[in-house]
Design a protein around this motif. Structure first.
Motif, PDB file in Angstrom:
ATOM      1  N   GLU A 145      -7.117   1.076 -22.035  1.00  0.00           N
ATOM      2  CA  GLU A 145      -5.475   1.922 -22.236  1.00  0.00           C
ATOM      3  C   GLU A 145      -4.697   0.550 -22.031  1.00  0.00           C
ATOM      4  N   SER A 146      -6.003   0.044 -21.346  1.00  0.00           N
ATOM      5  CA  SER A 146      -4.553  -1.408 -21.275  1.00  0.00           C
ATOM      6  C   SER A 146      -4.553  -2.375 -22.381  1.00  0.00           C
ATOM      7  N   ILE A 147      -5.593  -2.828 -23.337  1.00  0.00           N
ATOM      8  CA  ILE A 147      -6.088  -3.116 -24.969  1.00  0.00           C
ATOM      9  C   ILE A 147      -4.497  -2.278 -25.855  1.00  0.00           C
ATOM     10  N   PHE A 148      -4.695  -1.003 -25.950  1.00  0.00           N
ATOM     11  CA  PHE A 148      -3.646  -0.335 -26.326  1.00  0.00           C
ATOM     12  C   PHE A 148      -1.965  -0.501 -25.725  1.00  0.00           C
ATOM     13  N   LEU A 149      -1.875  -0.700 -24.198  1.00  0.00           N
ATOM     14  CA  LEU A 149      -0.311  -0.954 -23.990  1.00  0.00           C
ATOM     15  C   LEU A 149      -0.066  -2.314 -24.697  1.00  0.00           C
ATOM     16  N   VAL A 150      -0.832  -2.887 -24.645  1.00  0.00           N
ATOM     17  CA  VAL A 150      -0.792  -4.488 -25.080  1.00  0.00           C
ATOM     18  C   VAL A 150      -0.657  -5.087 -27.291  1.00  0.00           C
ATOM     19  N   GLN A 151      -1.465  -4.047 -27.503  1.00  0.00           N
ATOM     20  CA  GLN A 151      -1.923  -4.285 -28.965  1.00  0.00           C
ATOM     21  C   GLN A 151      -1.289  -3.133 -29.682  1.00  0.00           C
ATOM     22  N   CYS A 152      -1.294  -1.234 -29.169  1.00  0.00           N
ATOM     23  CA  CYS A 152      -0.713  -0.687 -30.021  1.00  0.00           C
ATOM     24  C   CYS A 152       0.308  -0.065 -29.779  1.00  0.00           C
ATOM     25  N   SER A 153       1.069  -0.414 -28.204  1.00  0.00           N
ATOM     26  CA  SER A 153       1.870  -0.061 -28.156  1.00  0.00           C
ATOM     27  C   SER A 153       3.544  -0.242 -28.741  1.00  0.00           C
ATOM     28  N   PRO A 154       3.409  -1.399 -29.561  1.00  0.00           N
ATOM     29  CA  PRO A 154       4.601  -1.607 -29.725  1.00  0.00           C
ATOM     30  C   PRO A 154       4.680  -1.156 -30.917  1.00  0.00           C
ATOM     31  N   CYS A 155       4.009   0.177 -32.045  1.00  0.00           N
ATOM     32  CA  CYS A 155       4.172   0.819 -33.199  1.00  0.00           C
ATOM     33  C   CYS A 155       3.968   2.119 -32.857  1.00  0.00           C
ATOM     34  N   HIS A 156       3.224   2.785 -31.656  1.00  0.00           N
ATOM     35  CA  HIS A 156       2.644   3.987 -31.192  1.00  0.00           C
ATOM     36  C   HIS A 156       3.592   4.451 -30.055  1.00  0.00           C
ATOM     37  N   GLY A 157       4.209   3.225 -28.935  1.00  0.00           N
ATOM     38  CA  GLY A 157       4.494   4.014 -28.306  1.00  0.00           C
ATOM     39  C   GLY A 157       3.930   4.113 -27.186  1.00  0.00           C
ATOM     40  N   VAL A 158       4.211   3.528 -25.996  1.00  0.00           N
ATOM     41  CA  VAL A 158       3.355   3.461 -25.050  1.00  0.00           C
ATOM     42  C   VAL A 158       2.519   4.636 -24.376  1.00  0.00           C
ATOM     43  N   ASP A 159       3.539   6.335 -24.830  1.00  0.00           N
ATOM     44  CA  ASP A 159       2.632   7.808 -25.471  1.00  0.00           C
ATOM     45  C   ASP A 159       2.103   7.703 -26.203  1.00  0.00           C
ATOM     46  N   ALA A 160       1.990   7.044 -27.378  1.00  0.00           N
ATOM     47  CA  ALA A 160       1.301   7.178 -28.098  1.00  0.00           C
ATOM     48  C   ALA A 160       1.508   8.263 -29.226  1.00  0.00           C
ATOM     49  N   GLU A 161       2.784   8.453 -29.389  1.00  0.00           N
ATOM     50  CA  GLU A 161       2.986   9.693 -30.286  1.00  0.00           C
ATOM     51  C   GLU A 161       3.858   9.318 -31.569  1.00  0.00           C
ATOM     52  N   GLY A 162       3.908   7.694 -31.446  1.00  0.00           N
ATOM     53  CA  GLY A 162       4.184   7.604 -32.555  1.00  0.00           C
ATOM     54  C   GLY A 162       5.757   7.046 -32.982  1.00  0.00           C
ATOM     55  N   ILE A 163       6.766   7.428 -32.062  1.00  0.00           N
ATOM     56  CA  ILE A 163       7.809   6.615 -31.832  1.00  0.00           C
ATOM     57  C   ILE A 163       8.719   7.704 -33.045  1.00  0.00           C
ATOM     58  N   ASN A 164       8.873   8.612 -32.498  1.00  0.00           N
ATOM     59  CA  ASN A 164       9.848   9.989 -33.554  1.00  0.00           C
ATOM     60  C   ASN A 164       8.817   9.378 -34.961  1.00  0.00           C
ATOM     61  N   GLY A 165       8.108   9.272 -35.450  1.00  0.00           N
ATOM     62  CA  GLY A 165       7.456   9.418 -36.342  1.00  0.00           C
ATOM     63  C   GLY A 165       7.324   8.168 -37.174  1.00  0.00           C
ATOM     64  N   LYS A 166       7.989   7.077 -36.434  1.00  0.00           N
ATOM     65  CA  LYS A 166       7.619   5.774 -36.911  1.00  0.00           C
ATOM     66  C   LYS A 166       5.891   5.385 -37.618  1.00  0.00           C
ATOM     67  N   ALA A 167       5.721   5.612 -36.207  1.00  0.00           N
ATOM     68  CA  ALA A 167       4.026   5.385 -36.446  1.00  0.00           C
ATOM     69  C   ALA A 167       3.107   6.796 -36.188  1.00  0.00           C
ATOM     70  N   GLN A 168       1.535   6.881 -36.444  1.00  0.00           N
ATOM     71  CA  GLN A 168       1.146   8.104 -36.549  1.00  0.00           C
ATOM     72  C   GLN A 168       1.145   8.651 -35.080  1.00  0.00           C
ATOM     73  N   ASN A 169       0.998   9.751 -34.480  1.00  0.00           N
ATOM     74  CA  ASN A 169       0.908  10.591 -33.350  1.00  0.00           C
ATOM     75  C   ASN A 169      -0.539  10.553 -32.946  1.00  0.00           C
TER      76      ASN A 169
END
Length: 296
Positions: A145-169
């Motif tokens: 979760e810590s790694i995801f929030l730093v490395q992945c959330s800018p594209c996938h969102g903090v909730d991992a839902e893909g920011i309105n289809g801009k990245a994979q949910n």
């Protein structure tokens, strides 16, 4: 010629002023390498400007002369003149400098901040791997979760839902549109782990494509379409994938997430860049554990 010399001096001063303006802070330290670098810049700029002025003056005023060689190309001959002395000395000087640099020059015998950083990073990674050789799933999930929030959330969102289809949910394995896209266009993203890739149009009928994509996107629930038999040869009847043949298309697993992080991915939404070298194997497992926990 006098005006050219004056112009050359002005040019040298301007270039050196620009160099100091951009990188002057580096020359206020006690690192002698920076001072040598500045000295080299002065020499290179000065030599370059005056050599250029010399040859510009020659082109304006000199006339060709000497003995012509016998060979001619399209009526154009070549004089048997020796190479310019300055050019020859510069060439020899370059060779001498090359051997100096290879043997005693920077960075082979000088302090390197990059080298120090690399050494410290390697040492830290060894300690990290030793400490987390067999972490529990709870520990991996928290780390992920810590790694995801730093490395992945800018594209996938903090909730991992893909920011309105801009990245994979990442809360579900794949959408129906994504499955249809892969069936029609193929996928050759993960060749380091699945070298064969997937060719396009393994299914050709629109009805079969729609049924299989709905079945896969729905989590393999309900009656399995007959056309899925074509997919099962690489992805297994339950969609869990076959090592080195086809990835897991039912859920996220270590092999799939590691492959995407290492290779990047191109799909319906767009392109995900490779994260190769940014995460170590334990961190990749942690990200996988966290992503898997999102769908539970």
């Amino acid at each position: 010629m006098k005006s050219m010399v004056i112009g050359g001096i002005i040019l040298i001063v301007a270039l050196m002023a620009g160099t100091y303006f951009v990188a002057g802070d580096a020359f206020n330290s006690d690192d002698y390498i920076n001072s040598l670098t500045m000295l080299g810049a002065v020499a290179i700029i000065t030599i370059t400007v005056f050599v250029a002025l010399k040859y510009i003056n020659q082109m304006k005023n000199d006339t060709a002369g000497g003995e012509l060689a016998d060979e001619k190309w399209d009526g154009i001959g070549e004089y048997k003149n020796p190479i310019p002395t300055g050019w020859g000395l510069a060439f020899i000087g370059t060779i001498v400098w090359l051997f100096w640099y290879w043997t005693v020059g920077y960075p082979t015998n000088g302090f390197s901040q990059i080298g120090q950083w690399n050494e410290e990073t390697i040492e830290f990674n060894k300690k990290f791997e030793s400490k987390w050789q067999n972490p529990s799933n709870e520990t991996l999930t928290a780390m992920g979760e810590s790694i995801f929030l730093v490395q992945c959330s800018p594209c996938h969102g903090v909730d991992a839902e893909g920011i309105n289809g801009k990245a994979q949910n990442l809360r579900k394995r794949m959408s129906q549109d994504s499955v249809e896209y892969v069936i029609k266009n193929g996928s050759n993203n993960l060749k380091t782990v699945y070298p064969g890739g997937m060719p396009p149009m393994m299914l050709t009928e629109d009805k079969d494509i729609e049924e299989v994509s709905a079945y896969v996107a729905g989590g393999f629930k309900g009656e399995q379409p007959a056309a899925y038999g074509v997919c099962a040869g690489c992805h297994a009847p339950d969609g869990a994938g076959i090592e080195y043949v086809g990835p897991n298309i039912k859920t996220y697993d270590n092999a799939l997430v590691s492959a995407v992080l290492e290779n990047g991915k191109r799909g319906l939404i767009g392109i995900m860049p490779s994260f190769k070298g940014r995460l170590n194997p334990t961190q990749e497992k942690a990200v996988t554990a966290y992503i898997k926990s999102l769908g539970e």
